[in-house]
Design an enzyme around this catalytic site. Sequence first.
Site, short mmCIF file in Angstrom:
data_model
loop_
_atom_site.label_atom_id
_atom_site.label_comp_id
_atom_site.label_asym_id
_atom_site.label_seq_id
_atom_site.Cartn_x
_atom_site.Cartn_y
_atom_site.Cartn_z
N LYS A 132 -76.76 52.21 41.19
CA LYS A 132 -76.75 50.75 41.18
C LYS A 132 -75.35 50.28 40.85
CE LYS A 132 -79.80 47.39 41.72
NZ LYS A 132 -81.03 47.38 42.53
N ASP A 172 -78.47 43.19 46.35
CA ASP A 172 -79.39 42.94 45.23
C ASP A 172 -79.21 41.48 44.84
OD1 ASP A 172 -81.31 44.28 43.28
OD2 ASP A 172 -79.89 43.43 41.87
P1 NAD Z 1 -82.01 36.91 45.29
O1 NAD Z 1 -80.66 36.69 44.75
O2 NAD Z 1 -82.23 36.75 46.74
O3 NAD Z 1 -83.03 35.94 44.53
C1 NAD Z 1 -83.15 35.88 43.15
C2 NAD Z 1 -84.05 34.69 42.83
O4 NAD Z 1 -84.31 34.68 41.43
C3 NAD Z 1 -83.43 33.34 43.15
O5 NAD Z 1 -84.43 32.49 43.65
C4 NAD Z 1 -82.94 32.85 41.80
O6 NAD Z 1 -82.87 31.45 41.72
C5 NAD Z 1 -84.04 33.39 40.92
N1 NAD Z 1 -83.64 33.51 39.52
C6 NAD Z 1 -82.45 33.89 39.01
N2 NAD Z 1 -82.50 33.84 37.67
C7 NAD Z 1 -83.75 33.44 37.35
C8 NAD Z 1 -84.42 33.20 36.14
N3 NAD Z 1 -83.78 33.35 34.98
N4 NAD Z 1 -85.71 32.83 36.20
C9 NAD Z 1 -86.34 32.68 37.38
N5 NAD Z 1 -85.76 32.86 38.55
C10 NAD Z 1 -84.48 33.24 38.53
O7 NAD Z 1 -82.46 38.34 44.77
P2 NAD Z 1 -83.56 39.33 45.39
O8 NAD Z 1 -82.86 40.25 46.30
O9 NAD Z 1 -84.73 38.55 45.87
O10 NAD Z 1 -83.95 40.16 44.09
C11 NAD Z 1 -84.94 39.70 43.17
C12 NAD Z 1 -85.46 40.87 42.39
O11 NAD Z 1 -86.01 41.81 43.31
C13 NAD Z 1 -84.41 41.64 41.58
O12 NAD Z 1 -85.00 42.16 40.42
C14 NAD Z 1 -84.04 42.77 42.49
O13 NAD Z 1 -83.51 43.88 41.78
C15 NAD Z 1 -85.39 43.06 43.10
N6 NAD Z 1 -85.33 43.79 44.35
C16 NAD Z 1 -84.74 43.26 45.45
C17 NAD Z 1 -84.68 44.00 46.62
C18 NAD Z 1 -84.07 43.46 47.89
O14 NAD Z 1 -84.08 44.18 48.89
N7 NAD Z 1 -83.62 42.23 47.92
C19 NAD Z 1 -85.23 45.29 46.65
C20 NAD Z 1 -85.85 45.78 45.50
C21 NAD Z 1 -85.90 45.02 44.37
#
Ligand code: NAD
Length: 444
Positions: A132, A172
């Site tokens: 990561k 991410d």
């Molecule tokens: P992203 O940046 O697209 O979205 C993140 C979202 O979370 C946004 O809507 C943001 O406003 C919101 N956010 C940020 N801080 C916050 C808070 N304190 N309370 C509530 N909402 C909050 O990110 P993503 O890619 O959707 O990732 C979200 C989660 O999913 C992370 O934990 C990431 O590690 C996990 N994840 C993502 C992927 C991927 O392919 N995108 C894969 C596996 C896991």
Amino acid sequence: MPIKRARETKPAAPVLAGNGKNLVHCALSETNPWEGALSQLDTVAKRINLDPGIHKYLRTPKRILMVSIPVQMDNGSVEIFEGYRVQHNLARGPAKGGIRYHPGVTLDEVKALAFWMTMKCAVMGLPYGGAKGGVRVDPKKLSLKELERLTRRFTAEISIIIGPNKDIPAPDVYTNSQTMAWIMDTYSMGVGHSEPGVVTGKPIEIGGSLGRNEATGRGVVYVIEQAYKELGWNLRGATAAIQGFGNAGSICAKLLSTLGVKIVAVSDSKGGVYADGGLDVARLNTLKAEGASVANYKGPGVTQITNEELLESQCDILVPAALENQITGENASKIKAKLIAEAANGPTTPEADRILHDKKIILLPDILANAGGVTVSYFEWVQDIQSYFWKEEDINNRLRELMIKAFQAVHKISTTENVDMRLAADILAVQRVAQAIKLRGIYP
Ligand code: NAD
């Protein structure tokens, strides 16, 4: 076979006496993701009588690179940002894992996320180890040009350890396909030829995969569907609350609603909304596309809620899709959902896990539930290496096949070992990584 709701093995007794060090450890594990990850590993190690040498091996990341990133800002000044790339374990193949831009990034967070990638790739049976990366920055305060300079310099700094056969980053939190395009270009400039396989989650035009953008949310929905099937519950008409409306959360909302699930609550970093009668996902997406928060959604029966209230709202399915440590010892007892699908990485603390178990809430753990992203990243990498690209339908079908296969493998352990789905997934992952370490042996 029903899904096990209960963790049959008793959780390790909290250390309440003894030296202060232990007390600090207990307190930290609620808030420090790395402490949480280690406690998760220790629980599995004890349960499966893991070889003590391999246990020690997995408690330590393989490689940590910490870099300072000087960036020339648009106004001519220079700012320094701190960045990390952590490779947790490489026994099963090259390292794989996303890069996060967030003001709260810490080394311990990145170590935990790298550990979970090792576990996730193993649960899915992908030929990868875990890594990561993260940069401590508030990307919302940078212009696009500043973000590009930050990304290119960070790539140059970590290029000594990344590469298509070494370590393959992906998007991410607050990084996206444009960020990956800059990484791919910067790395390619360094090696003197185009190297699309160095990152996944790229734009389609430069070697990205169809279906990658939707893969995480899609994978979450596949495992929710499968769990509902095993439980004999009806998904159509169920209600869902989704914390975080970014890539994972918004796609999950869209796909769940197409299956007849009513999305009653969503939120982002600015707050959220709740509506008994359901929210219109297309309208939520329009708001986001306009740069507004979902908290600005208006309509009859719609109330504004905080992120904390979202977690405790009345719903059948709760999808934490934002950051880690959201469901804690403080709020777990107030959760009303009957099933939690962890789209985010590490959204539930170990203490909360125990409370949810007592409340008989079914939890589909992150290393299984959100593995759709890394799975289609793997497909992208395979396509890049072969320079041969698949149809979206084939990608989604292969994703469904692998998600269901992993779900069934975890469910089988859950049934035979009489443990909940988190522990079952952890057991499967650690057994697979341990086997790889054992077969390869310790060099020299
Ligand atoms: P992203 O940046 O697209 O979205 C993140 C979202 O979370 C946004 O809507 C943001 O406003 C919101 N956010 C940020 N801080 C916050 C808070 N304190 N309370 C509530 N909402 C909050 O990110 P993503 O890619 O959707 O990732 C979200 C989660 O999913 C992370 O934990 C990431 O590690 C996990 N994840 C993502 C992927 C991927 O392919 N995108 C894969 C596996 C896991």
